[in-house]
Design a protein around this motif. Structure first.
Motif, PDB file in Angstrom:
ATOM      1  N   ALA A 319     -10.018  88.056  73.056  1.00  0.00           N
ATOM      2  CA  ALA A 319     -11.205  88.055  73.921  1.00  0.00           C
ATOM      3  C   ALA A 319     -11.692  89.460  74.229  1.00  0.00           C
ATOM      4  O   ALA A 319     -12.858  89.670  74.591  1.00  0.00           O
ATOM      5  CB  ALA A 319     -10.878  87.317  75.225  1.00  0.00           C
ATOM      6  N   GLY A 320     -10.823  90.456  74.077  1.00  0.00           N
ATOM      7  CA  GLY A 320     -11.218  91.837  74.328  1.00  0.00           C
ATOM      8  C   GLY A 320     -12.284  92.347  73.381  1.00  0.00           C
ATOM      9  O   GLY A 320     -12.966  93.332  73.686  1.00  0.00           O
ATOM     10  N   ALA A 326     -19.773  94.258  72.840  1.00  0.00           N
ATOM     11  CA  ALA A 326     -20.963  94.205  73.691  1.00  0.00           C
ATOM     12  C   ALA A 326     -21.210  95.566  74.320  1.00  0.00           C
ATOM     13  O   ALA A 326     -22.358  96.038  74.386  1.00  0.00           O
ATOM     14  CB  ALA A 326     -20.792  93.145  74.779  1.00  0.00           C
ATOM     15  N   GLY A 327     -20.144  96.209  74.769  1.00  0.00           N
ATOM     16  CA  GLY A 327     -20.279  97.549  75.338  1.00  0.00           C
ATOM     17  C   GLY A 327     -20.779  98.547  74.316  1.00  0.00           C
ATOM     18  O   GLY A 327     -21.615  99.410  74.612  1.00  0.00           O
ATOM     19  N   THR A 381     -19.821  90.602  81.013  1.00  0.00           N
ATOM     20  CA  THR A 381     -18.652  90.456  80.151  1.00  0.00           C
ATOM     21  C   THR A 381     -17.540  91.402  80.567  1.00  0.00           C
ATOM     22  O   THR A 381     -16.361  91.014  80.667  1.00  0.00           O
ATOM     23  CB  THR A 381     -19.034  90.721  78.689  1.00  0.00           C
ATOM     24  OG1 THR A 381     -19.998  89.745  78.272  1.00  0.00           O
ATOM     25  CG2 THR A 381     -17.828  90.650  77.776  1.00  0.00           C
ATOM     26  N   VAL A 382     -17.896  92.650  80.843  1.00  0.00           N
ATOM     27  CA  VAL A 382     -16.895  93.638  81.244  1.00  0.00           C
ATOM     28  C   VAL A 382     -16.314  93.270  82.609  1.00  0.00           C
ATOM     29  O   VAL A 382     -15.092  93.340  82.821  1.00  0.00           O
ATOM     30  CB  VAL A 382     -17.507  95.055  81.269  1.00  0.00           C
ATOM     31  CG1 VAL A 382     -16.505  96.053  81.829  1.00  0.00           C
ATOM     32  CG2 VAL A 382     -17.931  95.458  79.876  1.00  0.00           C
ATOM     33  N   ALA A 383     -17.162  92.852  83.529  1.00  0.00           N
ATOM     34  CA  ALA A 383     -16.683  92.474  84.861  1.00  0.00           C
ATOM     35  C   ALA A 383     -15.703  91.306  84.770  1.00  0.00           C
ATOM     36  O   ALA A 383     -14.658  91.292  85.453  1.00  0.00           O
ATOM     37  CB  ALA A 383     -17.849  92.111  85.773  1.00  0.00           C
ATOM     38  N   GLN A 384     -16.013  90.333  83.913  1.00  0.00           N
ATOM     39  CA  GLN A 384     -15.119  89.188  83.776  1.00  0.00           C
ATOM     40  C   GLN A 384     -13.778  89.617  83.185  1.00  0.00           C
ATOM     41  O   GLN A 384     -12.724  89.089  83.583  1.00  0.00           O
ATOM     42  CB  GLN A 384     -15.754  88.117  82.901  1.00  0.00           C
ATOM     43  CG  GLN A 384     -14.851  86.900  82.675  1.00  0.00           C
ATOM     44  CD  GLN A 384     -15.619  85.700  82.148  1.00  0.00           C
ATOM     45  OE1 GLN A 384     -16.732  85.426  82.575  1.00  0.00           O
ATOM     46  NE2 GLN A 384     -15.020  84.995  81.196  1.00  0.00           N
TER      47      GLN A 384
END
Length: 391
Positions: A319-320, A326-327, A381-384
């Motif tokens: 999942a990473g 995305a980043g 996405t990063v926050a999750q």
């Protein structure tokens, strides 16, 4: 690699780019040259008839193509995304898209028919209806937007939602249907609605699906709506984000090159010296170069890790990868926009005219903010990944 994108081919591509942009015309001559060179099969394994390039190598070539003709590179990118998905699965022992790899090597052109108006779920949901044909296949009914290669794709990957049971009741269920339709199969209409400020040669027109049929052997996944770690979904997401990033890295690279040229040619009436001797201009160009150096480090690093993870499970982020890619897309497209903006400032008012290559890059680079993942989606996405899902 140089055989796929020769200097002569790239020179022709750059020469035609301004005309395609002015005329709002599809890059048909570019596409013919790229097909003839074998570029559409760049990432196809050699055993399946392709050039066998890695994702990292292909990303570098895509950046090089984008530096010569951004809209051509962006449209070809959507084909390469599907080849990247096929390669991603093939390297992990899943042969379900080997047919796609073979067809890409023989000249078929793949389009990406997933984007929809008002659908911010992207891969997690769909406004398009998928209806079972009773034999394992589906027909699709809905509207797709930003369908690059519209005049030329021969195979179109589509996503739709099949609802079964009670559509609004508790016993109802739904499945996301990932499949491919063919151009000769019909059941769709391509609208002549692509009149944009940039990326004009991509001709990413809207596609209305009205019964387009995917037979059972071209239905690739039936998945529940929402997040998924299915390798097919991971392959789409990672290939899309990193190859898209490479296009905007190429635009930034060309913008820096043009800014350096302009600084050497333009002279200040105040000092009589070239602008290359102006401390403020020098600092702008240095800032651009520093930002671009960071872009290449990120792009090479993540594509290299993705390539290596196929053989080394310890490098697989699972999942990473959503956070990482995305980043990457957001950082690269933001950096590219800033680099092009600084190049315009260095080069002066001539870039405001339509005939200016840098002016065209200024319009083309803006498209980066509209591709998924958006800035908001990437932050979510990063926050999750750090805080867990929202309740």
């Amino acid at each position: 690699m140089t055989d796929l994108l020769s200097d002569e081919l790239l020179a022709d591509v750059r020469r035609r780019a301004a005309d395609y942009d002015r005329d709002n015309a599809f890059f048909s001559e570019d596409l013919a040259d790229l097909q003839a060179s074998g570029y559409l099969g760049a990432m196809v394994p050699t055993a399946l008839g392709g050039a066998g390039l890695t994702l990292r190598q292909t990303a570098r070539l895509q950046a090089r193509l984008a530096a010569h003709a951004p809209a051509t590179a962006l449209a070809v990118n959507m084909h390469h995304v599907w080849v990247g998905v096929g390669r991603y699965l093939h390297e992990r022992g899943d042969s379900s898209l080997d047919w796609l790899l073979r067809e890409a090597a023989t000249g078929e052109v793949f389009g990406f028919g997933y984007s929809e108006p008002g659908n911010d779920l992207v891969l997690l949901g769909s406004r398009t209806e998928a209806r079972s044909d009773g034999n394992g296949g589906f027909t699709f009914h809905g509207r797709k937007i930003f369908t690059s290669n519209s005049p030329a794709w021969t195979r179109l990957g589509v996503l739709g939602l099949e609802k079964t049971g009670m559509l609004r009741g508790r016993n109802g269920s739904a499945r996301l249907v990932h499949a491919f339709i063919t151009r000769e199969g019909g059941g769709f209409e391509i609208l002549d609605d692509w009149d944009t400020i940039g990326m004009r040669a991509s001709q990413s027109r809207s596609t209305v699906l009205d019964g387009a049929h995917a037979p059972a052997d071209r239905v690739l996944r039936l998945l529940p709506p929402g997040p998924s770690l299915d390798p097919y979904v991971l392959g789409i997401f990672t290939s899309f984000e990193v190859l898209l990033s490479s296009v905007y890295a190429g635009i930034a690279d060309r913008a820096l090159e043009l800014a350096v040229e302009a600084a050497g040619k333009r002279r200040s009436m105040k000092t009589g010296k070239p602008y290359a001797q102006d401390p403020d201009v020098r600092r702008r160009i240095a800032d651009m170069a520093l930002a671009l150096d960071s872009v290449w480090l990120q792009l090479d690093g993540i594509t290299g890790d993705l390539d290596a993870s196929a053989a080394d499970p310890e490098l697989d982020r699972g999942a990473g990868w959503f956070r990482a890619t995305a980043g990457l897309k957001v950082r690269v497209t933001d950096a590219a926009r800033e680099i092009v903006d600084q190049a315009v400032r260095v080069s002066g008012g001539s870039t405001y005219f339509n005939g200016s290559e840098l002016g065209r890059l200024y319009r083309d680079v803006l498209a980066g903010i509209f591709h998924p993942s958006s800035d908001d989606a990437a932050h979510a996405t990063v926050a999750q990944s750090l805080l867990g899902p929202l309740e």
